[in-house]
Motif scaffolding. Structure first.
Motif, PDB file in Angstrom:
ATOM      1  N   GLU A  47       0.833  -1.195   0.000  1.00  0.00           N
ATOM      2  CA  GLU A  47       0.000   0.000   0.000  1.00  0.00           C
ATOM      3  C   GLU A  47       0.873   1.252   0.000  1.00  0.00           C
ATOM      4  OE1 GLU A  47      -3.752   2.010   0.185  1.00  0.00           O
ATOM      5  OE2 GLU A  47      -3.329  -0.128  -0.027  1.00  0.00           O
ATOM      6  N   GLY A  48       0.562   2.188  -0.932  1.00  0.00           N
ATOM      7  CA  GLY A  48       1.268   3.461  -0.983  1.00  0.00           C
ATOM      8  C   GLY A  48       2.538   3.468  -1.794  1.00  0.00           C
ATOM      9  N   ASN A  49       2.909   2.347  -2.419  1.00  0.00           N
ATOM     10  CA  ASN A  49       4.107   2.347  -3.255  1.00  0.00           C
ATOM     11  C   ASN A  49       4.007   3.407  -4.342  1.00  0.00           C
ATOM     12  OD1 ASN A  49       5.241   0.291  -1.809  1.00  0.00           O
ATOM     13  ND2 ASN A  49       5.487  -1.103  -3.543  1.00  0.00           N
ATOM     14  N   ILE A  50       5.153   4.021  -4.666  1.00  0.00           N
ATOM     15  CA  ILE A  50       5.203   5.097  -5.660  1.00  0.00           C
ATOM     16  C   ILE A  50       6.078   4.658  -6.828  1.00  0.00           C
ATOM     17  CG2 ILE A  50       5.926   7.481  -6.097  1.00  0.00           C
ATOM     18  CD1 ILE A  50       5.368   8.067  -3.143  1.00  0.00           C
ATOM     19  N   TYR A  51       5.592   4.877  -8.046  1.00  0.00           N
ATOM     20  CA  TYR A  51       6.317   4.488  -9.251  1.00  0.00           C
ATOM     21  C   TYR A  51       6.392   5.692 -10.196  1.00  0.00           C
ATOM     22  CZ  TYR A  51       4.989  -0.052  -7.403  1.00  0.00           C
ATOM     23  OH  TYR A  51       4.791  -1.127  -6.571  1.00  0.00           O
ATOM     24  N   ILE A  65      -7.589  -4.976  -2.127  1.00  0.00           N
ATOM     25  CA  ILE A  65      -7.200  -3.908  -3.051  1.00  0.00           C
ATOM     26  C   ILE A  65      -6.046  -3.122  -2.448  1.00  0.00           C
ATOM     27  CG2 ILE A  65      -7.923  -1.733  -4.099  1.00  0.00           C
ATOM     28  CD1 ILE A  65     -10.730  -2.926  -4.354  1.00  0.00           C
ATOM     29  N   VAL A  66      -5.023  -2.894  -3.253  1.00  0.00           N
ATOM     30  CA  VAL A  66      -3.857  -2.108  -2.845  1.00  0.00           C
ATOM     31  C   VAL A  66      -3.806  -0.849  -3.707  1.00  0.00           C
ATOM     32  CG1 VAL A  66      -1.340  -2.047  -2.716  1.00  0.00           C
ATOM     33  CG2 VAL A  66      -2.577  -4.133  -2.083  1.00  0.00           C
ATOM     34  N   THR A  67      -3.613   0.298  -3.083  1.00  0.00           N
ATOM     35  CA  THR A  67      -3.539   1.571  -3.800  1.00  0.00           C
ATOM     36  C   THR A  67      -2.085   1.982  -3.983  1.00  0.00           C
ATOM     37  OG1 THR A  67      -5.664   2.289  -2.904  1.00  0.00           O
ATOM     38  CG2 THR A  67      -4.226   3.991  -3.802  1.00  0.00           C
ATOM     39  N   ILE A  68      -1.720   2.268  -5.222  1.00  0.00           N
ATOM     40  CA  ILE A  68      -0.360   2.694  -5.558  1.00  0.00           C
ATOM     41  C   ILE A  68      -0.423   4.038  -6.275  1.00  0.00           C
ATOM     42  CG2 ILE A  68       0.541   0.341  -5.681  1.00  0.00           C
ATOM     43  CD1 ILE A  68       0.322   0.505  -8.717  1.00  0.00           C
ATOM     44  N   THR A  69       0.691   4.732  -6.338  1.00  0.00           N
ATOM     45  CA  THR A  69       0.794   6.012  -7.041  1.00  0.00           C
ATOM     46  C   THR A  69       1.736   5.851  -8.222  1.00  0.00           C
ATOM     47  OG1 THR A  69       0.421   7.253  -4.985  1.00  0.00           O
ATOM     48  CG2 THR A  69       1.391   8.451  -6.838  1.00  0.00           C
ATOM     49  N   VAL A  70       1.267   6.222  -9.419  1.00  0.00           N
ATOM     50  CA  VAL A  70       2.048   6.034 -10.638  1.00  0.00           C
ATOM     51  C   VAL A  70       2.130   7.358 -11.404  1.00  0.00           C
ATOM     52  CG1 VAL A  70       2.292   4.754 -12.800  1.00  0.00           C
ATOM     53  CG2 VAL A  70       1.262   3.650 -10.800  1.00  0.00           C
ATOM     54  N   THR A  71       3.338   7.695 -11.837  1.00  0.00           N
ATOM     55  CA  THR A  71       3.545   8.814 -12.753  1.00  0.00           C
ATOM     56  C   THR A  71       3.916   8.226 -14.110  1.00  0.00           C
ATOM     57  OG1 THR A  71       4.342  10.234 -10.956  1.00  0.00           O
ATOM     58  CG2 THR A  71       4.845  10.917 -13.213  1.00  0.00           C
ATOM     59  N   PRO A  72       2.990   8.210 -15.066  1.00  0.00           N
ATOM     60  CA  PRO A  72       3.281   7.611 -16.374  1.00  0.00           C
ATOM     61  C   PRO A  72       4.028   8.583 -17.290  1.00  0.00           C
ATOM     62  CG  PRO A  72       1.021   8.360 -16.327  1.00  0.00           C
ATOM     63  CD  PRO A  72       1.600   8.672 -14.968  1.00  0.00           C
ATOM     64  N   TYR A  73       4.477   8.072 -18.408  1.00  0.00           N
ATOM     65  CA  TYR A  73       5.167   8.884 -19.403  1.00  0.00           C
ATOM     66  C   TYR A  73       4.478   8.720 -20.754  1.00  0.00           C
ATOM     67  CZ  TYR A  73       7.098   4.392 -20.909  1.00  0.00           C
ATOM     68  OH  TYR A  73       7.223   3.101 -21.343  1.00  0.00           O
ATOM     69  N   THR A  74       4.910   9.515 -21.720  1.00  0.00           N
ATOM     70  CA  THR A  74       4.477   9.314 -23.096  1.00  0.00           C
ATOM     71  C   THR A  74       5.665   9.536 -24.011  1.00  0.00           C
ATOM     72  OG1 THR A  74       2.922   9.984 -24.843  1.00  0.00           O
ATOM     73  CG2 THR A  74       3.765  11.720 -23.416  1.00  0.00           C
ATOM     74  N   THR A  75       5.714   8.815 -25.106  1.00  0.00           N
ATOM     75  CA  THR A  75       6.736   9.035 -26.126  1.00  0.00           C
ATOM     76  C   THR A  75       6.155   9.790 -27.316  1.00  0.00           C
ATOM     77  OG1 THR A  75       6.240   6.864 -27.102  1.00  0.00           O
ATOM     78  CG2 THR A  75       8.017   6.964 -25.483  1.00  0.00           C
ATOM     79  N   GLU A  76       4.909  10.200 -27.204  1.00  0.00           N
ATOM     80  CA  GLU A  76       4.261  10.927 -28.296  1.00  0.00           C
ATOM     81  C   GLU A  76       4.580  12.412 -28.204  1.00  0.00           C
ATOM     82  OE1 GLU A  76      -0.237  11.819 -30.032  1.00  0.00           O
ATOM     83  OE2 GLU A  76       0.096  10.273 -28.527  1.00  0.00           O
ATOM     84  N   THR A  77       4.995  12.993 -29.305  1.00  0.00           N
ATOM     85  CA  THR A  77       5.292  14.415 -29.358  1.00  0.00           C
ATOM     86  C   THR A  77       4.007  15.189 -29.621  1.00  0.00           C
ATOM     87  OG1 THR A  77       7.504  13.989 -30.235  1.00  0.00           O
ATOM     88  CG2 THR A  77       6.619  16.202 -30.544  1.00  0.00           C
TER      89      THR A  77
END
Length: 361
Positions: free
Chosen positions: A43-47, A144-156
């Motif tokens: 719970e609370g893991n950050i990615y 249920i486990v809640t995590i925090t994710v910061t995604p990326y994009t390769t699209e310009t």
């Protein structure tokens, strides 16, 4: 004896009827005993996901075995949904047959988060769980486990330039984003856009011209001239007029500015007959959207010698190839050459992905 045999047939018939196909199909689905328990991630893991790590593991999901009170084959599926969601539109990260862990790559986790509507480079919370299933049993879901994710994009990011110039200039139907010329930004989150566009005929504002849009429709950002026609954008603004020619177009949707620089292109360098003093003009073809010239070259080694592409008989806008890979950079290295006659083509139609070719003739 006959009565015993008769009774036996009656008993067998009764058993057969009680075990009919219809009866088996109507049986209720058996419930499991213990659902799997998800122990990793915590719970609370950050990615914070990065494109250069897309093939690497983002997390190894680990869970306990589901209990169906018997020796049955169990499958597991890992699901992710927006925080607080009901998993009705969840994304599946992966699955296993019997094993109690699965390695999930950065790319897989990133794709799932973007599919759930996440904004690239912005942190958001997501719920993850494991679902177990076995033939003839109801599925069981883990904690249920809640995590925090910061995604990326390769699209310009892009800007589209729909306008009345398109049909005459080789960009499909007028005022149609899907075939319009485009500008590209310097990278995600950057609002400084650039591209090259050909205008075959004069476009007189305000009835004709073009506008910028940040999507393939008219439902999002629309940018036009503020009415002063001095390079200032507003939304939605007036159509932007232009005289015929081939232009380098720059726009900034944060500073609300734009600039049109008319260009003509040539090659120059000690590989050409004119050396570094007299350039060799190129010709634009609206069908191929390329500039080209057939020229005789001498053998020259880059980066000290060779040729470059430049606009408007000056060095303010010039392109070279610093990586010797066929792609171009402003102010890049000279391009090495072999001796012979070549068809030289410059393609500026793909914004910020400018290329060239030298084809022996």
């Amino acid at each position: 004896m006959k009565n015993i045999v008769k009774s036996l047939f009656i008993l067998l018939g009764t058993i057969a009827i009680s075990c009919s196909t219809d009866d088996v199909q109507d049986r209720p689905i058996i419930q499991g005993v213990d659902a799997p328990v998800l122990s990793a991630p915590e719970e609370g893991n950050i990615y914070v996901l990065l494109p250069e790590n897309m093939a690497q593991q983002a997390e190894r999901f680990v869970w306990s075995k589901a209990n169906y009170n018997g020796d049955v084959a169990i499958s597991y599926s890992i699901e992710i949904d927006n925080n607080g969601g009901d998993f009705s539109t969840a994304q599946v990260l992966g699955g296993t047959s019997g094993t109690l862990q699965a390695s999930i790559s950065t790319e897989t986790l990133n794709t799932a988060c973007l599919s759930l509507g996440a904004t690239p480079y912005s942190a958001a919370n997501f719920d993850v769980r494991v679902v177990s299933s076995a033939n003839g049993y109801s599925p069981m879901v883990s904690n249920i486990v809640t995590i925090t994710v910061t995604p990326y994009t390769t699209e310009t990011p892009k800007l589209w330039m729909p306008g009345s110039y398109q049909a005459d200039s080789g960009y499909g139907s007028n005022w149609t984003q899907s075939t319009a010329a485009t500008l590209a930004s310097e990278g995600f989150g950057n609002t400084n856009f650039e591209g090259y566009v050909y205008f075959a005929t004069a476009q007189a504002s305000p009835n004709n011209g073009f506008k910028f849009t940040d999507a393939l429709d008219w439902n999002n950002g629309i940018f036009g001239d503020d009415g002063s026609f001095s390079g200032t954008l507003t939304s939605p603004g007036d159509n932007i007029g232009v005289t015929p020619g081939y232009y380098r177009v720059n726009a900034n949707t944060t500073n609300l500015t734009y600039n049109l620089t008319q260009t003509s292109w040539a090659i120059i360098g000690n590989a050409t007959t004119g050396g570094w003093t007299t350039e060799t003009p190129m010709t634009y073809d609206p069908n191929t959207k390329k500039w080209s010239v057939v020229a005789t070259l001498t053998a020259q080694n880059a980066p000290d010698n060779g040729l470059k592409f430049r606009a408007n008989n000056g060095w303010d806008i010039n392109l070279g190839d610093s990586g010797a890979d066929g792609t171009m950079e402003y102010g890049g290295d000279n391009i090495g050459t072999s001796a012979g006659t070549f068809l030289i083509e410059l393609d500026l139609s793909n914004p910020r992905q400018y290329t060239y070719t030298l084809t022996p003739q």
